[in-house]
Design a protein around this motif. Structure first.
Motif, short mmCIF file in Angstrom:
data_model
loop_
_atom_site.label_atom_id
_atom_site.label_comp_id
_atom_site.label_asym_id
_atom_site.label_seq_id
_atom_site.Cartn_x
_atom_site.Cartn_y
_atom_site.Cartn_z
N ASP A 50 -1.49 -0.54 -3.92
CA ASP A 50 -1.87 -1.27 -4.92
C ASP A 50 -0.84 -2.82 -5.17
O ASP A 50 -0.07 -2.67 -4.07
CB ASP A 50 -2.20 -0.46 -6.36
CG ASP A 50 -0.74 -0.08 -6.81
OD1 ASP A 50 0.48 -0.52 -6.37
OD2 ASP A 50 -0.67 1.09 -7.28
N LEU A 95 -8.86 -0.08 1.93
CA LEU A 95 -7.41 0.23 1.66
C LEU A 95 -7.33 1.52 1.26
O LEU A 95 -6.31 2.05 0.67
CB LEU A 95 -6.55 -0.85 1.04
CG LEU A 95 -6.48 -2.26 1.74
CD1 LEU A 95 -5.65 -3.38 0.98
CD2 LEU A 95 -5.29 -1.73 3.03
N MET A 150 -9.17 -10.18 -2.87
CA MET A 150 -9.54 -9.34 -1.72
C MET A 150 -11.12 -9.07 -2.06
O MET A 150 -11.37 -8.60 -3.11
CB MET A 150 -8.69 -8.25 -1.62
CG MET A 150 -7.33 -8.61 -0.89
SD MET A 150 -6.07 -7.50 -1.71
CE MET A 150 -6.26 -6.01 -0.84
N HIS A 159 5.17 -5.59 5.57
CA HIS A 159 4.41 -6.02 4.26
C HIS A 159 4.08 -7.52 4.49
O HIS A 159 4.99 -8.08 4.75
CB HIS A 159 5.58 -5.71 3.22
CG HIS A 159 5.19 -6.30 1.75
ND1 HIS A 159 3.72 -5.98 1.57
CD2 HIS A 159 5.48 -6.96 1.05
CE1 HIS A 159 3.53 -6.23 0.42
NE2 HIS A 159 4.69 -7.08 -0.03
N THR A 160 2.92 -7.75 3.98
CA THR A 160 2.50 -9.36 4.28
C THR A 160 1.99 -9.63 2.85
O THR A 160 0.96 -9.80 2.67
CB THR A 160 1.62 -9.49 5.27
OG1 THR A 160 0.60 -8.41 5.29
CG2 THR A 160 1.93 -9.29 6.87
N ARG A 186 6.28 3.67 2.28
CA ARG A 186 6.28 2.77 1.13
C ARG A 186 7.23 3.18 -0.10
O ARG A 186 7.09 2.83 -0.94
CB ARG A 186 4.81 2.73 0.64
CG ARG A 186 3.94 1.56 1.60
CD ARG A 186 2.37 1.81 1.00
NE ARG A 186 1.70 0.58 1.75
CZ ARG A 186 1.28 0.80 3.24
NH1 ARG A 186 1.42 1.93 3.54
NH2 ARG A 186 0.67 -0.10 3.79
N LYS A 224 5.02 -3.23 -5.92
CA LYS A 224 5.82 -3.04 -4.69
C LYS A 224 7.51 -2.83 -5.38
O LYS A 224 8.30 -3.76 -4.98
CB LYS A 224 5.90 -4.45 -3.85
CG LYS A 224 4.46 -4.92 -3.55
CD LYS A 224 3.78 -4.18 -2.68
CE LYS A 224 2.32 -4.58 -2.52
NZ LYS A 224 1.33 -3.25 -1.96
N GLU A 228 0.39 -10.38 -4.94
CA GLU A 228 -0.38 -9.08 -4.83
C GLU A 228 -1.49 -8.95 -6.15
O GLU A 228 -2.67 -8.34 -5.77
CB GLU A 228 0.33 -8.06 -4.45
CG GLU A 228 1.38 -8.08 -3.34
CD GLU A 228 0.42 -8.08 -1.91
OE1 GLU A 228 0.04 -7.00 -1.65
OE2 GLU A 228 -0.20 -9.11 -1.59
N TRP A 282 -12.59 -4.69 1.55
CA TRP A 282 -11.11 -4.67 1.80
C TRP A 282 -10.56 -3.69 1.11
O TRP A 282 -9.78 -2.64 1.37
CB TRP A 282 -10.74 -6.13 1.62
CG TRP A 282 -9.25 -6.45 2.37
CD1 TRP A 282 -8.40 -5.36 2.65
CD2 TRP A 282 -8.36 -7.63 2.67
NE1 TRP A 282 -7.27 -5.70 3.20
CE2 TRP A 282 -7.25 -7.15 3.04
CE3 TRP A 282 -8.85 -8.91 2.10
CZ2 TRP A 282 -6.28 -8.14 3.18
CZ3 TRP A 282 -7.80 -9.67 2.50
CH2 TRP A 282 -6.65 -9.52 2.97
N TYR A 327 -5.31 -8.48 -5.37
CA TYR A 327 -5.96 -7.12 -5.45
C TYR A 327 -7.04 -7.19 -6.69
O TYR A 327 -8.11 -6.53 -6.73
CB TYR A 327 -4.97 -5.99 -5.89
CG TYR A 327 -4.51 -5.20 -4.92
CD1 TYR A 327 -4.93 -4.36 -4.25
CD2 TYR A 327 -3.42 -5.64 -4.25
CE1 TYR A 327 -4.43 -3.48 -3.07
CE2 TYR A 327 -2.61 -5.08 -3.16
CZ TYR A 327 -3.19 -4.04 -2.61
OH TYR A 327 -2.71 -3.17 -1.43
N1 IYR Z 1 -1.02 -6.97 1.32
C1 IYR Z 1 -1.53 -6.29 0.31
C2 IYR Z 1 -2.61 -5.62 0.99
C3 IYR Z 1 -2.87 -4.77 2.09
C4 IYR Z 1 -3.32 -5.19 3.26
C5 IYR Z 1 -3.61 -4.44 4.20
I1 IYR Z 1 -4.82 -5.26 5.61
C6 IYR Z 1 -2.89 -3.42 4.35
O1 IYR Z 1 -2.94 -2.72 5.66
C7 IYR Z 1 -1.99 -2.82 3.48
C8 IYR Z 1 -2.15 -3.51 2.41
C9 IYR Z 1 -0.32 -4.91 0.18
O2 IYR Z 1 0.79 -5.30 0.68
O3 IYR Z 1 -0.59 -4.13 -0.54
#
Ligand code: IYR
Length: 226
Positions: free
Chosen positions: A117, A111, A103, A175-176, A42, A120, A95, A107, A99
């Motif tokens: 957090d 994390l 979520m 990254h999603t 990251r 990004k 995001e 969850w 957060y």
């Molecule tokens: N998409 C968010 C949260 C996230 C979700 C999961 I499941 C992860 O393994 C890591 C992050 C983010 O990118 O911070």
């Protein structure tokens, strides 16, 4: 090269060197040891990477098998700083919401060890962002053409992509941002394409820390039926 027709379509003879058993042992272990060093990163350096390297990585991803060989993917490769900035702003907006309120408590707790957090910054640091789109159908001369096993096909291509990035000596992150339809708008993708995965790509930052994780042992994740 030997060829023959099957259902009237050309098939070529497979070229495959059958390595002997010692080579199988060596190669399978080497590859495992190499892949076991892969980590999601990251914190990235902004050091540039030749376009040719990115092209090789993308071409490797596109060697993945796909349903009826429809290759239902588009790889968008972004190095333009204005577009990276737009992606970061839109991703952080989603995001932040996630957060803050979307979520679940569980969850967020799951994390905590990962240390993520809503911020990004890597989306602007990296020399390249790859956004993989899945093509839910194809369009040829205004006609809709069905694609098959789209999620599986694109998922496998992403696995190849991540392996190619690691093999080259670079780092990435799956990254999603969620939801991620903003990517279709920013990148002006047609309506048959849906964002699937975003991968920042670069060298890791000089001093990078990653969570101290343990991977499951073989007997925890594999069952042999001999
Ligand atoms: N998409 C968010 C949260 C996230 C979700 C999961 I499941 C992860 O393994 C890591 C992050 C983010 O990118 O911070």
């Amino acid at each position: 090269m030997k060829e023959k027709l099957i259902n009237g379509h050309p098939h070529i003879q497979l070229t495959h060197d059958n390595p002997d058993i010692d080579i199988l042992r060596l190669r399978s272990e080497d590859f495992y040891l190499s892949m076991n060093k892969r980590r999601s990163v990251r914190d990235f350096s902004s050091q540039n990477i030749p376009k040719e390297v990115i092209e090789n990585i993308i071409k490797t991803a596109a060697t993945a098998p796909s349903g009826a060989h429809k290759q239902p993917w588009t790889f968008c490769i972004i190095s333009n700083p204005d577009i990276k900035k737009k992606i970061r702003a839109a991703a952080e907006k989603e995001e932040f919401e996630s957060y803050q309120s979307r979520m679940s408590e569980q969850w967020l707790k799951d994390l905590e060890p990962i240390g993520t957090d809503w911020r990004k910054p890597f989306l602007e640091t990296v020399p390249y962002i790859i956004v993989v789109f899945k093509k839910i159908y194809d369009e040829e001369e205004g006609q809709k053409k069905t694609n098959y096993y789209v999620n599986e096909s694109v998922g496998i291509a992403c696995g190849f992509l991540i392996s190619a990035i690691h093999q080259a000596g670079l780092a990435t992150l799956t990254h999603t941002p969620s939801p991620m339809n903003f990517l279709s708008e920013i990148l002006e993708r047609p309506k048959n394409e849906r964002p699937y995965l975003l991968l920042p790509l670069g060298y890791p930052a000089e001093e990078t820390y990653v969570p101290k994780l343990k991977r499951k042992d073989l007997d925890e994740m594999a069952k042999f039926y001999s």
